[in-house]
Write a protein that holds these residues in place. Structure first.
Motif, PDB file in Angstrom:
ATOM      1  N   LEU A   1      38.565  42.481 -11.478  1.00 56.57           N
ATOM      2  CA  LEU A   1      39.622  41.834 -12.289  1.00 56.57           C
ATOM      3  C   LEU A   1      40.887  42.211 -11.144  1.00 56.57           C
ATOM      4  O   LEU A   1      41.289  43.399 -10.743  1.00 56.57           O
ATOM      5  CB  LEU A   1      39.951  42.469 -13.635  1.00 56.57           C
ATOM      6  CG  LEU A   1      41.263  41.850 -14.128  1.00 56.57           C
ATOM      7  CD1 LEU A   1      41.274  40.431 -14.412  1.00 56.57           C
ATOM      8  CD2 LEU A   1      41.620  42.533 -15.398  1.00 56.57           C
TER       9      LEU A   1
ATOM     10  N   ILE B   1      45.044  41.464 -10.625  1.00 56.40           N
ATOM     11  CA  ILE B   1      46.128  40.953 -11.221  1.00 56.40           C
ATOM     12  C   ILE B   1      47.428  41.093 -10.386  1.00 56.40           C
ATOM     13  O   ILE B   1      47.348  41.772  -9.304  1.00 56.40           O
ATOM     14  CB  ILE B   1      46.526  41.845 -12.492  1.00 56.40           C
ATOM     15  CG1 ILE B   1      47.003  43.274 -12.296  1.00 56.40           C
ATOM     16  CG2 ILE B   1      45.621  41.762 -13.473  1.00 56.40           C
ATOM     17  CD1 ILE B   1      47.585  43.931 -13.721  1.00 56.40           C
TER      18      ILE B   1
ATOM     19  N   TYR C   1      49.726  37.386 -13.339  1.00 55.43           N
ATOM     20  CA  TYR C   1      48.697  36.302 -13.371  1.00 55.43           C
ATOM     21  C   TYR C   1      47.307  37.237 -12.912  1.00 55.43           C
ATOM     22  O   TYR C   1      47.330  38.325 -12.634  1.00 55.43           O
ATOM     23  CB  TYR C   1      48.750  35.385 -12.500  1.00 55.43           C
ATOM     24  CG  TYR C   1      50.067  34.300 -12.682  1.00 55.43           C
ATOM     25  CD1 TYR C   1      51.272  34.932 -12.623  1.00 55.43           C
ATOM     26  CD2 TYR C   1      49.360  32.998 -13.368  1.00 55.43           C
ATOM     27  CE1 TYR C   1      52.344  33.700 -13.097  1.00 55.43           C
ATOM     28  CE2 TYR C   1      50.518  32.283 -13.784  1.00 55.43           C
ATOM     29  CZ  TYR C   1      51.946  32.474 -13.851  1.00 55.43           C
ATOM     30  OH  TYR C   1      52.712  31.853 -14.326  1.00 55.43           O
ATOM     31  N   ALA C   2      46.375  36.523 -13.121  1.00 57.32           N
ATOM     32  CA  ALA C   2      44.855  37.375 -12.976  1.00 57.32           C
ATOM     33  C   ALA C   2      43.941  36.327 -12.277  1.00 57.32           C
ATOM     34  O   ALA C   2      43.896  35.197 -12.571  1.00 57.32           O
ATOM     35  CB  ALA C   2      44.251  37.903 -14.078  1.00 57.32           C
TER      36      ALA C   2
ATOM     37  N   ARG D   1      39.314  36.776 -10.986  1.00 57.07           N
ATOM     38  CA  ARG D   1      38.316  37.546 -11.280  1.00 57.07           C
ATOM     39  C   ARG D   1      37.021  37.028 -10.163  1.00 57.07           C
ATOM     40  O   ARG D   1      37.138  35.924  -9.458  1.00 57.07           O
ATOM     41  CB  ARG D   1      37.468  37.294 -12.507  1.00 57.07           C
ATOM     42  CG  ARG D   1      38.405  38.075 -13.807  1.00 57.07           C
ATOM     43  CD  ARG D   1      37.752  37.890 -15.078  1.00 57.07           C
ATOM     44  NE  ARG D   1      38.487  38.419 -16.152  1.00 57.07           N
ATOM     45  CZ  ARG D   1      38.170  39.790 -16.791  1.00 57.07           C
ATOM     46  NH1 ARG D   1      37.442  40.490 -15.954  1.00 57.07           N
ATOM     47  NH2 ARG D   1      38.814  40.258 -17.638  1.00 57.07           N
TER      48      ARG D   1
ATOM     49  N   PHE E   1      48.286  35.957 -17.405  1.00 57.86           N
ATOM     50  CA  PHE E   1      47.587  37.302 -17.784  1.00 57.86           C
ATOM     51  C   PHE E   1      48.422  38.180 -18.534  1.00 57.86           C
ATOM     52  O   PHE E   1      48.095  38.744 -19.717  1.00 57.86           O
ATOM     53  CB  PHE E   1      47.364  38.264 -16.556  1.00 57.86           C
ATOM     54  CG  PHE E   1      46.518  39.700 -16.908  1.00 57.86           C
ATOM     55  CD1 PHE E   1      47.135  40.902 -17.121  1.00 57.86           C
ATOM     56  CD2 PHE E   1      45.213  39.724 -17.343  1.00 57.86           C
ATOM     57  CE1 PHE E   1      46.460  41.927 -16.938  1.00 57.86           C
ATOM     58  CE2 PHE E   1      44.637  40.608 -17.708  1.00 57.86           C
ATOM     59  CZ  PHE E   1      45.128  41.852 -17.640  1.00 57.86           C
TER      60      PHE E   1
END
Length: 629
Positions: free
Chosen positions: A149, A151, A164-165, A167, A180
């Motif tokens: 993850l 961010i 925000y994120a 993956r 996020f």
């Protein structure tokens, strides 16, 4: 903006973003500070510490990674790293106003073979929806969703910065940016830490996030705050705390703060941050994340660090620390005639040893080893993998394309040969032998005279399953068969008619599986993506216990093959060192239930790759399932 993140786990679950978890610090772990200087144009710097207070520069205080050759995106600000699954992974800010962040991997912090420029917001977005920047990315391992993850903060509207994120499972494909965290104030420098609360089930833990309120001081900002969320993010983040450092707090209330770095170290929470306007670094400690003590006066840092992260890592994984340790040992032992320090003689084993029998797949040998670690007996075989010590003292093992039983004086008393590769064998209570044929996709019961008396086909007639189809397999007491399908990353349980009645996911490729007395299944996973670990799953296929490299500072798990669960609950694991890993880790590792290493075996002069092991000091009749192997 940010910091650099590290993790190497003294925890039971690999956590992520700059936190270790709540387990005691292990002796081989050190703290590493990663940081940049000036505007980030020179690259990423590192420093190491034994106590979390004094940090000494690594690599002669030179950058360990230079910026990528990307026009307009050639900074290394706000570096963040973790150590997970035998690798260091880093992300960083590439520009003040760009839409990218950088990503790279390293085996030792010294070698960075490639850098990747990641564009998290799709180019197809209309200009009004494109971000004005991508600042301070932080990477962590999510033990619930089992991916990485990342961010960061971006401005995508007049409301200002939000978190925000994205993956990724492999560092190659990254998901699109998603909002996020948004509690309706300008926020940057989010840093995640996973807290497992001592549970073996990561879903029972929680996330802790330290962040910077970027609003003006008059509006309650320029300080650090903390918030929490469930491990599976099933509920929103809790409202952020009151300021814990910087304006409005009791700690350094007259200095603006940014770039928080949080971890648990020696039973205390350590919170580091950059007092950027005052030109120095700060530290506060807390037993509970609520009451903080200013320790900034005790902190000694390299010159001019900016926005770093402090993280724990195995000493042996960090190139300069490992090399310095070996040099120190060699010099203490004296110099060679040529004037150079002799390489230190490494012990064959650590902890209390066991007598055991094992197979060396690469050399095609079976060995018997004493409790002192001395090889007492060996037998030349084919590419042997599975083996058993029978109640009469004989050894049963596979030979590449066959299965053989021999006496201690090396007389062959049983021999079965096949056209298929064979990796699995097992002596049954009736004296017959269970055999798993890999390519053929067959499970056999073979009589003492070598004649097949039962055959179960799980592949269509004439189909070749290939080299990776079946590794170890076991005939269970209920008549079912537990088989490791290495190439499919699955363990399957078959009923006596060949119907699949259960499928267990085993990332990395399962090599061995044991059905334990309580119904759980212990699985050794290979070195394909997601593997290099041992997992234990319950009847609902949920992981209730696992061991990875991050749980064992100083030890790198490679391709996990053989297993034995001992009566005291310890687990002995075979760490297969093929695929270019000869001599790079212990062959055998015994760990307790709480993942304390109590024994390792590393005879790299005699052996290359140990595939399977059975301890000789554990009583029991293998034909009756009394040895869990």
């Amino acid at each position: 903006m940010n910091k650099l993140l590290w993790l190497a786990l003294a925890a039971s679950i690999v956590s992520g973003c700059a936190l270790l978890s709540e387990k005691p610090v292990k002796q081989d772990e050190v703290l590493i500070l990663s940081f940049f200087r000036d505007n980030g144009q020179a690259g990423i710097f590192l420093a190491g510490s034994e106590d979390g207070l004094t940090f000494t520069p690594l690599n002669d205080d030179k950058p360990v990674m230079k910026p990528g050759a990307w026009p307009g995106q050639n900074l290394t600000r706000d570096p963040s790293m973790i150590y997970h699954n035998g690798k260091f992974r880093a992300v960083w800010t590439t520009s003040w106003n760009g839409r990218w962040f950088g990503y790279a991997e390293s085996p030792d912090l010294k070698q960075w073979p490639s850098q990747v420029k990641v564009l998290p917001f799709p180019e197809v977005l209309p200009p009004k929806d494109q971000p004005g920047n991508v600042w301070a990315p932080e990477i962590c391992w999510d033990p619930v969703q089992r991916n990485y993850l990342i961010i960061w903060s971006s401005t995508t509207s007049p409301a200002g910065h939000r978190l925000y994120a994205s993956r990724t499972a492999d560092g190659k494909a990254f998901s699109e940016a998603a909002l996020f965290f948004d509690q309706k104030f300008i926020c940057i420098d989010g840093m995640l830490a996973f807290q497992d609360h001592g549970s073996r089930n990561p879903s029972k833990g929680q996330w802790i996030m330290a962040l910077k309120n970027e609003q003006e001081i008059r509006d309650g900002g320029k300080n650090l705050r903390i918030t929490t969320a469930p491990a599976d993010f099933s509920k929103p983040w809790e409202p952020v705390s009151k300021p814990v450092a910087g304006p409005g707090s009791a700690v350094r209330g007259n200095e603006m703060a940014e770039g928080p770095s949080l971890l648990k170290w020696k039973d205390q929470w350590f919170l580091y941050w950059d007092a950027f306007a005052n030109g120095h670094y700060c530290l506060a400690t807390s037993p509970d994340l609520i009451n903080w003590t200013d320790r900034s006066a005790d902190l000694k840092m390299p010159p001019h660090p900016r926005h770093g992260t402090v993280f724990a890592a195995p000493r042996s994984a960090v190139a300069w620390l490992r090399d310095a340790q070996l040099t120190s040992i060699a010099l203490a032992a004296g110099e060679t005639a040529g004037g150079k320090a002799a390489a230190p003689e490494q012990p064959v084993q650590t902890g209390t040893g066991h007598p055991f029998v094992c197979t060396d797949y690469s050399q095609g040998k079976v060995f018997i080893v004493s409790a002192a670690g001395k090889t007492e007996w060996e037998y030349k075989s084919g590419t042997c993998n599975d083996l058993w010590v029978l109640p009469n003292g004989n050894l049963l093992f596979n030979t590449g394309n066959g299965v053989r039983e021999i006496t201690r004086d090396k007389k062959v008393v049983f021999d079965y040969q096949s056209k298929s590769e064979i990796y699995a064998c097992q002596r049954l209570t009736n004296g017959n032998t269970f055999v798993g044929e890999c390519n053929a996709g067959r499970f056999l019961e073979v009589a003492t005279n070598g004649v097949v008396v039962k055959a179960l086909n799980i592949l269509p007639a004439g189909k070749d399953g290939g080299h990776s189809y079946i590794r170890n397999a076991r005939l269970l007491a209920n008549g079912n068969i537990l088989a490791c399908h290495y190439g499919e990353h699955l363990v399957k349980e078959y009923d006596p008619q060949g119907k699949v009645i259960r499928t267990i996911k085993a990332p990395g490729g399962p090599h061995s599986a044991i059905r334990l007395p309580d119904g759980n299944t212990l699985i050794a996973c290979g070195d394909q993506p997601g593997g290099s670990r041992v997992i234990e799953v319950d009847a609902k296929d949920q992981i209730v216990w696992q061991v990875t490299s991050d749980d064992l500072p100083g030890i790198s798990l490679k391709l996990m093959t053989g297993l034995q669960r001992l009566p005291n609950g310890n687990t002995v694991m075979s760490n297969w060192l093929g695929h270019g890993q000869f001599g790079k880790a212990p062959h055998l590792i015994e760990v307790t239930r709480d993942k304390k290493v109590v024994w390792t075996f590393s005879d790299h002069k005699t052996m290359k790759t140990i595939s399977s092991i059975q301890l000789l000091d554990v009583p029991g009749d293998v034909t009756k399932g009394e040895i869990l192997h």
